[in-house]
Motif scaffolding. Structure first.
Motif, PDB file in Angstrom:
ATOM      1  N   GLN A  14      40.246  45.110  36.684  1.00  0.00           N
ATOM      2  CA  GLN A  14      40.847  45.659  37.906  1.00  0.00           C
ATOM      3  C   GLN A  14      40.377  44.824  39.089  1.00  0.00           C
ATOM      4  OE1 GLN A  14      39.812  49.887  37.828  1.00  0.00           O
ATOM      5  NE2 GLN A  14      42.013  50.259  37.972  1.00  0.00           N
ATOM      6  N   PRO A  15      41.125  43.790  39.421  1.00  0.00           N
ATOM      7  CA  PRO A  15      40.652  42.923  40.493  1.00  0.00           C
ATOM      8  C   PRO A  15      40.632  43.647  41.844  1.00  0.00           C
ATOM      9  CG  PRO A  15      42.903  42.353  39.888  1.00  0.00           C
ATOM     10  CD  PRO A  15      42.444  43.387  38.908  1.00  0.00           C
ATOM     11  N   LEU A  16      39.690  43.267  42.676  1.00  0.00           N
ATOM     12  CA  LEU A  16      39.683  43.767  44.048  1.00  0.00           C
ATOM     13  C   LEU A  16      40.885  43.174  44.764  1.00  0.00           C
ATOM     14  CD1 LEU A  16      35.931  43.216  44.993  1.00  0.00           C
ATOM     15  CD2 LEU A  16      37.067  45.419  44.582  1.00  0.00           C
ATOM     16  N   SER A  17      41.445  43.931  45.680  1.00  0.00           N
ATOM     17  CA  SER A  17      42.549  43.428  46.481  1.00  0.00           C
ATOM     18  C   SER A  17      42.282  43.926  47.887  1.00  0.00           C
ATOM     19  CB  SER A  17      43.870  43.979  45.941  1.00  0.00           C
ATOM     20  OG  SER A  17      44.949  43.283  46.526  1.00  0.00           O
ATOM     21  N   ASP A  18      41.785  43.041  48.723  1.00  0.00           N
ATOM     22  CA  ASP A  18      41.383  43.457  50.058  1.00  0.00           C
ATOM     23  C   ASP A  18      41.542  42.271  50.997  1.00  0.00           C
ATOM     24  OD1 ASP A  18      39.251  41.772  49.472  1.00  0.00           O
ATOM     25  OD2 ASP A  18      37.969  43.412  48.808  1.00  0.00           O
ATOM     26  N   GLN A  19      40.855  42.314  52.132  1.00  0.00           N
ATOM     27  CA  GLN A  19      41.082  41.250  53.101  1.00  0.00           C
ATOM     28  C   GLN A  19      40.411  39.938  52.687  1.00  0.00           C
ATOM     29  OE1 GLN A  19      41.965  42.100  56.990  1.00  0.00           O
ATOM     30  NE2 GLN A  19      42.014  44.281  56.711  1.00  0.00           N
TER      31      GLN A  19
ATOM     32  N   ALA B  21      35.780  41.838  41.334  1.00  0.00           N
ATOM     33  CA  ALA B  21      35.957  43.215  40.863  1.00  0.00           C
ATOM     34  C   ALA B  21      34.827  44.045  41.459  1.00  0.00           C
ATOM     35  CB  ALA B  21      35.895  43.261  39.340  1.00  0.00           C
ATOM     36  N   ASP B  22      34.870  45.365  41.286  1.00  0.00           N
ATOM     37  CA  ASP B  22      33.833  46.142  41.964  1.00  0.00           C
ATOM     38  C   ASP B  22      32.470  46.018  41.281  1.00  0.00           C
ATOM     39  OD1 ASP B  22      34.327  47.713  39.853  1.00  0.00           O
ATOM     40  OD2 ASP B  22      34.890  49.517  40.988  1.00  0.00           O
ATOM     41  N   ARG B  23      32.435  45.460  40.071  1.00  0.00           N
ATOM     42  CA  ARG B  23      31.159  45.127  39.421  1.00  0.00           C
ATOM     43  C   ARG B  23      31.139  43.636  39.162  1.00  0.00           C
ATOM     44  NH1 ARG B  23      29.631  49.949  36.520  1.00  0.00           N
ATOM     45  NH2 ARG B  23      29.248  51.407  38.211  1.00  0.00           N
ATOM     46  N   ILE B  24      29.948  43.091  39.121  1.00  0.00           N
ATOM     47  CA  ILE B  24      29.830  41.677  38.776  1.00  0.00           C
ATOM     48  C   ILE B  24      30.114  41.529  37.286  1.00  0.00           C
ATOM     49  CG2 ILE B  24      28.191  39.763  38.603  1.00  0.00           C
ATOM     50  CD1 ILE B  24      26.976  41.272  41.204  1.00  0.00           C
ATOM     51  N   ILE B  25      30.892  40.524  36.945  1.00  0.00           N
ATOM     52  CA  ILE B  25      31.323  40.368  35.563  1.00  0.00           C
ATOM     53  C   ILE B  25      30.398  39.418  34.817  1.00  0.00           C
ATOM     54  CG2 ILE B  25      33.185  39.437  34.122  1.00  0.00           C
ATOM     55  CD1 ILE B  25      35.060  40.410  36.466  1.00  0.00           C
ATOM     56  N   ASP B  26      29.914  39.891  33.673  1.00  0.00           N
ATOM     57  CA  ASP B  26      29.160  39.009  32.789  1.00  0.00           C
ATOM     58  C   ASP B  26      30.188  38.319  31.893  1.00  0.00           C
ATOM     59  OD1 ASP B  26      27.689  37.745  30.892  1.00  0.00           O
ATOM     60  OD2 ASP B  26      26.432  39.477  30.390  1.00  0.00           O
TER      61      ASP B  26
ATOM     62  N   LEU C 274      41.028  29.732  31.518  1.00  0.00           N
ATOM     63  CA  LEU C 274      42.025  30.699  31.065  1.00  0.00           C
ATOM     64  C   LEU C 274      41.403  32.011  30.617  1.00  0.00           C
ATOM     65  CD1 LEU C 274      44.504  28.431  29.062  1.00  0.00           C
ATOM     66  CD2 LEU C 274      44.952  29.681  31.186  1.00  0.00           C
ATOM     67  N   ARG C 275      40.192  31.929  30.066  1.00  0.00           N
ATOM     68  CA  ARG C 275      39.586  33.144  29.504  1.00  0.00           C
ATOM     69  C   ARG C 275      39.050  34.084  30.587  1.00  0.00           C
ATOM     70  NH1 ARG C 275      36.301  30.009  25.824  1.00  0.00           N
ATOM     71  NH2 ARG C 275      37.611  29.439  24.062  1.00  0.00           N
ATOM     72  N   CYS C 276      38.572  33.503  31.665  1.00  0.00           N
ATOM     73  CA  CYS C 276      37.878  34.359  32.648  1.00  0.00           C
ATOM     74  C   CYS C 276      38.771  35.398  33.322  1.00  0.00           C
ATOM     75  CB  CYS C 276      37.150  33.496  33.667  1.00  0.00           C
ATOM     76  SG  CYS C 276      35.742  32.668  32.893  1.00  0.00           S
ATOM     77  N   PRO C 277      39.965  35.026  33.770  1.00  0.00           N
ATOM     78  CA  PRO C 277      40.774  36.055  34.439  1.00  0.00           C
ATOM     79  C   PRO C 277      40.993  37.288  33.562  1.00  0.00           C
ATOM     80  CG  PRO C 277      41.693  33.892  34.846  1.00  0.00           C
ATOM     81  CD  PRO C 277      40.593  33.701  33.828  1.00  0.00           C
ATOM     82  N   ALA C 278      41.043  37.098  32.254  1.00  0.00           N
ATOM     83  CA  ALA C 278      41.267  38.233  31.363  1.00  0.00           C
ATOM     84  C   ALA C 278      40.105  39.221  31.406  1.00  0.00           C
ATOM     85  CB  ALA C 278      41.482  37.725  29.945  1.00  0.00           C
TER      86      ALA C 278
ATOM     87  N   GLY D 239      41.369  38.724  49.927  1.00  0.00           N
ATOM     88  CA  GLY D 239      42.427  38.143  49.102  1.00  0.00           C
ATOM     89  C   GLY D 239      43.052  39.151  48.152  1.00  0.00           C
ATOM     90  N   SER D 240      44.294  38.870  47.762  1.00  0.00           N
ATOM     91  CA  SER D 240      45.032  39.775  46.881  1.00  0.00           C
ATOM     92  C   SER D 240      44.436  39.757  45.476  1.00  0.00           C
ATOM     93  CB  SER D 240      46.486  39.325  46.804  1.00  0.00           C
ATOM     94  OG  SER D 240      46.533  38.045  46.188  1.00  0.00           O
ATOM     95  N   GLY D 241      44.701  40.822  44.722  1.00  0.00           N
ATOM     96  CA  GLY D 241      44.177  40.944  43.373  1.00  0.00           C
ATOM     97  C   GLY D 241      44.649  39.826  42.451  1.00  0.00           C
ATOM     98  N   GLU D 242      45.907  39.474  42.577  1.00  0.00           N
ATOM     99  CA  GLU D 242      46.471  38.444  41.708  1.00  0.00           C
ATOM    100  C   GLU D 242      45.730  37.115  41.913  1.00  0.00           C
ATOM    101  OE1 GLU D 242      50.424  37.330  42.717  1.00  0.00           O
ATOM    102  OE2 GLU D 242      50.731  36.272  40.822  1.00  0.00           O
ATOM    103  N   TRP D 243      45.523  36.813  43.168  1.00  0.00           N
ATOM    104  CA  TRP D 243      44.829  35.561  43.495  1.00  0.00           C
ATOM    105  C   TRP D 243      43.371  35.614  43.044  1.00  0.00           C
ATOM    106  CZ3 TRP D 243      41.098  34.544  47.584  1.00  0.00           C
ATOM    107  CH2 TRP D 243      40.863  33.178  47.821  1.00  0.00           C
ATOM    108  N   ARG D 244      42.712  36.750  43.300  1.00  0.00           N
ATOM    109  CA  ARG D 244      41.292  36.877  42.932  1.00  0.00           C
ATOM    110  C   ARG D 244      41.108  36.695  41.437  1.00  0.00           C
ATOM    111  NH1 ARG D 244      39.463  40.067  47.344  1.00  0.00           N
ATOM    112  NH2 ARG D 244      37.337  40.428  46.671  1.00  0.00           N
ATOM    113  N   GLN D 245      42.033  37.270  40.680  1.00  0.00           N
ATOM    114  CA  GLN D 245      41.943  37.176  39.230  1.00  0.00           C
ATOM    115  C   GLN D 245      42.067  35.713  38.798  1.00  0.00           C
ATOM    116  OE1 GLN D 245      44.648  39.884  37.398  1.00  0.00           O
ATOM    117  NE2 GLN D 245      43.314  40.094  35.630  1.00  0.00           N
ATOM    118  N   ALA D 246      43.023  35.013  39.375  1.00  0.00           N
ATOM    119  CA  ALA D 246      43.191  33.599  39.040  1.00  0.00           C
ATOM    120  C   ALA D 246      41.972  32.795  39.491  1.00  0.00           C
ATOM    121  CB  ALA D 246      44.462  33.060  39.680  1.00  0.00           C
ATOM    122  N   MET D 247      41.434  33.157  40.645  1.00  0.00           N
ATOM    123  CA  MET D 247      40.299  32.405  41.176  1.00  0.00           C
ATOM    124  C   MET D 247      39.032  32.614  40.342  1.00  0.00           C
ATOM    125  SD  MET D 247      41.468  30.504  43.428  1.00  0.00           S
ATOM    126  CE  MET D 247      43.125  30.568  42.760  1.00  0.00           C
ATOM    127  N   ALA D 248      38.973  33.759  39.646  1.00  0.00           N
ATOM    128  CA  ALA D 248      37.835  33.984  38.750  1.00  0.00           C
ATOM    129  C   ALA D 248      37.734  32.826  37.768  1.00  0.00           C
ATOM    130  CB  ALA D 248      37.994  35.308  38.017  1.00  0.00           C
TER     131      ALA D 248
END
Ligand SMILES: Cc1cc2nc3c(=O)[nH]c(=O)nc-3n(C[C@H](O)[C@H](O)[C@H](O)COP(=O)(O)OP(=O)(O)OC[C@H]3O[C@@H](n4cnc5c(N)ncnc54)[C@H](O)[C@@H]3O)c2cc1C
Lengths: 289, 803
Positions: free
Chosen positions: A255-260, A219-224, A247-251, A262-271
């Motif tokens: 607003q996931p980043l979606s750029d080169q 995401a555009d900020r680092i998530i605590d 399971l908790r982290c993607p939530a 990787g896609s937002g959907e994937w980034r969220q899951a990868m979190a």
């Protein structure tokens, strides 16, 4: 924006601060130049005045006192990787610095201060420092201020880069037996991170007594991810706990980043994936006194 | 690396000789185009369209002209008043397609993101860029046409005003009775293959520095150009000047891969600006600009007809190439080669392939290593993999069953090509052996470990090389001069050029052997239209075939001269004179020797005595023209534009982390047939380079756009090429079948491998994911895309289970 910029190289923090206070804008602080020079060369930035802070001794050196490691903002990645105090007290920081891209040439010039002030969501050092509860020391118009890195990352009025100088980073030494891990997922060897996680953990008789977790590059900020690790306290690290964390982290990624990277959907899951992997590795390392 | 133990060390050819031109770039002494700076040097900055499609309402350059240091500002309309449209490198009209008028800068309308619209020339780069921001342009933005198939819809907006559709060219490649083949097939396998836009990124970007020659009212263009002579011809047409007043000088090139073939607007534009200002004008491409040059984007709809045993009876393919906006560069020709190279190495006679080349509002293509043949390999090899999977056959077995057999060469392909030689099955078996195929299969059979699935991919690539297209400056022949000075030193001048592949060394090895001198006596000059013989430069893996072949012929002629002189000096018959590595001796007479230098000096100074029988100076120019290129159409109207058909088998093992979709290449082997190997280090360097191109393209290199057609990929942060950590050491084995018609059996070695290696990786990833029911033929197979396919397959599985 000027065709004929000026260049200043102050010799002391006081001089630099005074200089910055007297300028009306259009000036830019330059440290290792690894972040800013590509922008300037590319024409995306056209500063009027360059303030080279390379001569400020106050921004150098690594020392430890009262359980706090103080690292000068001009410390380059290579020093973070090789310094004995950092290796002993803040091994996760050394690791994160070694995981930054760019190779030796970049690591020899890129500074800790520049990496933080750039506030780039894909960079590696801030997630590690946030998980370690770092604070920072700033100087603006002759005044010194100390604040948590976490607060700074959410400020917009700090003036760093053009009005304020980041002087030092202060990090509590990691307690003996702390488990830690920095997990970085990237698309290929030369790519920036697509999802990063920094975790620390303390165990007592197989149960988690304390843990920190931050997630970067999604995401555009680092998530605590404190909220996600809350449920782990008092628990053993089991398969079920790992799954819960994943399971908790993607939530937490609103607003996931979606750029080169990787896609937002994937980034969220990868979190979730990097968080779980980092915590698992941290647990595995914990308690090995 | 291969085993180089079986080499003949009395000859340079075949040995891993160190490159003669390699030292200068390493020590920083090479002079690239951008290193040339002349008195009065000016710099150009190009203003490019921020829109994919727009009408230009107004351009106001007055703000830029007010900046001190600005010398000249030009927009597209003014440039068009001075010079003609750019001559096409390969005019589509020659092949029955539509030819658009391509100007150096947009006039009235912009066709793609990044198209040049105006240019500022100033005393220094920064001033030019600064002033460029003060040019005001008002655009009426149009709806962009971005997808090739959508662009062919009847209601699609027409990109090129005056055209009746966005189809630039449509052509069939048909043979036999494909419908009958499909009617009798036991299996029909349908596979759609989506090849994305990816690029070739030389570390040296393009650069042109045009110097106005006041004395002759001509121009010298220092250029990153692969084809200096043909570029000179284009410039003469565009500028309206005779070729004799134009000099193109292409110094050391830091990588080209087809991208530095000409037709680029900046070439003629710099010449015009030099003429208008009377001063040298230089433009150096930024990485962002370099990334605008596209290639390869194709979508294939393949169908294979197979019998019950897996023999391919017929092939259908409808493919669409998205070549972007019109360009004078030869990029579009890649699409043509894709069809011409069907059905690659397979002995299928009944084929029905249709090419559709579509113009869109994406930036234009230029040639890119593989030149469309990589897309043939990708489409074919992915389809065959699908067939193997559907028929339950081993991926290697189905290929071995369908290859053209070694004894069938020369082989007339169903599109009219005449394949010279090869042993395709042998190459596959060698590559499988090199990687340890059975061992990996056994490991795969053990099942996934820690969520990591192993897959094995096999692929083959046939790469026609050394091409010659009739009616174009893509010629099949080339020329070289060999000049020996009175001190015995040798200069080779060639019509071929090097993009940094080492061909000067290969050519020097050939000449050293043929002439009988040592390597250190030789210098090679390339890339200058004023000093080199007329030639066609570098493309299509041709430079050693025709550059080396012609240099060999010239060297033989010079050798005959010096042997005549030596015979006179020794006073023995010519047949008794021997010459090896710079020393003349007499057969059977030990101790009677002369140095090469002594004989050369005697020749130059003995025109009326020992050199009476020869034509001085000690120079010769010769041409090598492969005899098997045929431009007279056969009864089906087909030609054979290629003399040599390199081929290679690729086998790779990949590991997929199903949690993230990330793939790791664990092992890679290639068996490569490039005919006779002149220098194994050069050949293997090229082959390994092509493999990393293929791996990068298959897995992560991609040029992306937003929905309005703006290019998102602007730097190496976004366009990431493989690093060493992304590739294992490649096990390279040679499996050479000499070409019967070229000098010493050479085949092209520089181009092959991008598609074969990419296909092997894709096949390995899909092979790994068979247990998950995933088959992904949309490139690149990046971690997010693989993960997405795994998720989709899981959801499909859950739905099916629920039903
Ligand atoms: C090829 C490449 C790959 C990279 N890959 C990674 C990666 O994978 N992960 C990662 O974390 N980083 C990566 N980086 C980024 C690199 O770590 C940063 O660019 C670097 O740390 C910035 O430090 P610098 O000293 O060069 O900053 P500069 O470029 O000099 O400055 C950066 C910004 O910080 C400001 N600034 C600098 N110091 C101070 C200060 N003391 N006080 C106030 N403002 C200041 C400047 O004004 C400027 O805005 C990469 C860089 C390159 C070139």
């Amino acid at each position: 924006m000027s065709l004929y910029p000026s260049f200043a190289r102050p010799n002391s923090l006081a001089q630099a601060s005074e200089l910055l206070a007297g300028l009306s804008g259009g000036s830019v602080i330059i440290a290792g130049g690894q972040e800013i020079m590509p922008h300037i060369n590319h024409g995306a930035m056209q500063p009027d005045i360059y303030i080279d802070i390379g001569g400020l001794k106050e921004l150098r050196g690594i020392s430890e006192a009262d359980g706090v490691v103080s690292i000068g903002a001009l410390t380059v990645h290579r020093e973070l990787q090789g310094n004995a105090i950092v290796a002993e007290k803040l091994p996760m920081l050394a690791d994160a610095a070694s995981r930054a891209g760019g190779g030796r040439q970049v690591h020899n010039r890129a500074t800790l201060g520049g990496n933080l002030v750039a506030m780039h969501p894909l960079y590696d050092i801030a997630p590690a420092l946030l998980a370690l509860g770092a604070e920072v020391e700033l100087v603006k118009a002759g005044e010194t201020r100390r604040t948590s890195l976490a607060a700074l990352m959410h400020e917009t009025s700090h003036g760093l880069g053009s009005e304020a100088i980041l002087v030092r980073v202060l990090v509590p030494a990691m307690a003996a037996g702390t488990g830690w891990a920095y997990e970085k997922l990237k698309l290929s060897g030369g790519a920036y991170g697509s999802a990063n996680a920094a975790a620390t953990v303390q165990l007592d008789a197989g149960r988690i007594t304390a843990a920190t977790l931050t997630i970067g590059a999604v995401a555009d900020r680092i998530i605590d991810a404190a909220a996600a690790v809350q449920g782990l306290i008092g628990q053993a690290w089991t398969a079920a706990a790992a799954e819960q964390l994943e399971l908790r982290c993607p939530a937490l990624v609103k607003q996931p980043l979606s750029d080169q990277q990787g896609s937002g959907e994937w980034r969220q899951a990868m979190a979730g994936v990097v968080a779980r992997r980092a915590m698992a590795a941290a647990v595995a390392r914990a308690g090995q006194k | 690396m291969a085993d180089h133990s079986t080499i003949d060390d009395t000859r340079y050819v075949g040995q891993a000789v160190r490159t003669i031109e390699g030292r200068a770039p390493i020590v920083g002494a090479a002079r690239y185009t951008n290193d040339f700076v002349f008195p009065g040097q000016l710099y150009a900055h190009i203003v490019r369209s921020p829109h994919a499609a727009a009408r230009i309402r107004r351009i106001d350059t007055s703000g830029a002209l007010k900046v001190s240091g600005v010398v000249r500002v030009l927009d597209g309309a003014e440039a068009a008043a001075h010079i003609k449209p750019i001559t096409h490198y390969i005019d589509p009209a020659v092949f029955g397609g539509k030819s658009a008028e391509v100007r150096v800068m947009a006039v009235d309308e912009v066709w793609c993101y990044g198209q040049p619209v105006a240019v500022v020339v100033a005393e220094d780069k920064r001033t030019a860029r600064f002033a460029a921001q003060r040019i005001q342009i008002v655009y009426d933005v149009l709806e962009p046409v971005l997808d090739a198939e959508a662009a062919t819809a009847p209601d699609a907006r027409i990109v090129v005003p005056g055209w009746d559709s966005n189809i630039m060219m449509q052509a069939p490649f048909r043979n036999g009775d494909p419908d009958a083949a499909f009617a009798k097939a036991a299996h029909v396998v349908k596979t759609s293959v989506d090849i994305h836009r990816f690029s070739t990124q030389p570390i040296e970007t393009r650069c042109y520095n045009a110097v106005w020659e006041h004395d002759i009212e001509g121009v010298t263009l220092y250029a990153t150009a692969q084809n200096p002579h043909p570029l000179r011809h284009v410039l003469s047409e565009v500028l309206g000047m005779p070729e004799s007043k134009i000099r193109v000088h292409a110094p050391v090139i830091g990588g080209a891969f087809g991208m530095k073939m000409h037709g680029h607007p900046e070439e003629a534009l710099m010449c015009l600006l030099a003429k208008l200002t009377g001063r040298p004008v230089k433009w150096t491409e930024t990485r962002e600009e370099c990334l605008l040059i596209g290639a390869r984007e194709q979508r294939h709809h393949m169908e294979l007809a197979l019998d019950a045993d897996g023999v391919i009876l017929g092939l259908r393919d409808r493919y669409f190439a998205n070549v972007g906006a019109p360009s004078a560069c030869p990029g579009w020709g890649m699409a043509f080669l894709t069809g011409l190279t069907m059905p690659g190495p397979y002995a299928v006679r009944d084929i029905d392939v249709q090419m559709t080349v579509v113009i869109t509002n994406k930036p234009s293509w230029n040639a890119a290593r593989g030149y469309g043949k990589e897309s043939t390999a990708l489409a074919l090899e992915l389809a065959i993999e699908d067939a193997a999977r559907q028929l339950g056959m081993d991926a290697a077995e189905i290929r071995l069953k369908n290859f053209i057999r070694a004894e069938q060469f020369p082989y007339n392909s169903p599109t009219g090509l005449v394949y010279d030689s090869g042993d395709y099955s042998g190459a596959v078996l060698k590559a499988m052996h090199a990687i340890g195929y059975e061992g990996w299969k056994a490991r795969q059979a053990e099942g996934p470990k820690d969520g990591k699935y192993i897959g094995i991919g096999v692929a083959f690539e046939l790469t026609p090389e050394g091409g010659a297209l009739p009616g174009t400056m893509v010629a099949g022949y080339d020329s070289s001069s060999v000049r020996v000075a009175p001190d015995g030193s040798v200069r080779i001048l060639t019509g071929v050029t090097t993009p940094g592949t080492g061909n000067p060394t290969g050519i020097a090895q050939i000449v050293a052997d043929e002439l009988g001198v040592t390597m250190d006596a030789i210098e090679v000059t390339q890339g200058d239209t004023t000093t080199c013989p007329y030639g066609f430069g570098n493309y299509s893996g041709r430079s050693t075939i025709v550059g080396g072949g012609s240099a060999a012929l010239a060297a033989q002629q010079v050798r005959a001269k010096v042997v005549t002189v030596a015979a006179a000096l020794f006073d023995v018959p010519e047949a008794d004179v021997e010459l090896h590595r710079g020393v003349f001796s007499v057969k059977g007479q030990q101790g009677r020797t002369l140095t090469f230098k002594e004989v050369c000096y005697a020749a130059y100074t003995g025109a009326y005595s020992v050199a009476h029988g020869i034509t001085l100076p000690l120079e010769a120019t010769a041409t090598f023209k492969p005899s098997n290129i045929r431009h007279t159409p056969d009864e089906n109207g087909r030609i054979n534009p290629y003399p040599s058909y390199s081929n290679a088998a690729y086998v790779t093992v990949c590991e997929v982390d199903v949690e993230t979709g990330k793939t790791k290449v664990l092992a890679f082997a290639a068996a490569h047939d490039c005919g006779r190997v002149i220098n194994p280090v050069l050949v293997e360097g090229q082959a390994c380079g092509a493999i990393s191109f293929g791996v990068g393209g298959a897995m992560f290199e991609a040029i992306a756009f937003d929905s309005s057609g703006r290019q998102l990929t602007r730097s190496f942060m976004d366009y990431v090429m493989p690093r060493s950590e992304d590739l294992p050491a490649v096990k390279m084995v040679h499996h050479d079948s000499p070409n019967p018609v070229t000098y010493m059996g050479l085949k092209g070695a520089g181009e092959a491998g991008v598609g074969g290696s990419a296909a092997a990786v894709v096949n390995a990833i899909n092979n790994a994911l068979i247990p998950l029911g995933v088959s992904l033929n949309t490139l690149p197979l990046s971690a997010p895309n693989v993960w997405g396919a795994i998720q989709a397959a899981r959801k499909r599985g859950q739905r099916e289970a629920a039903e």
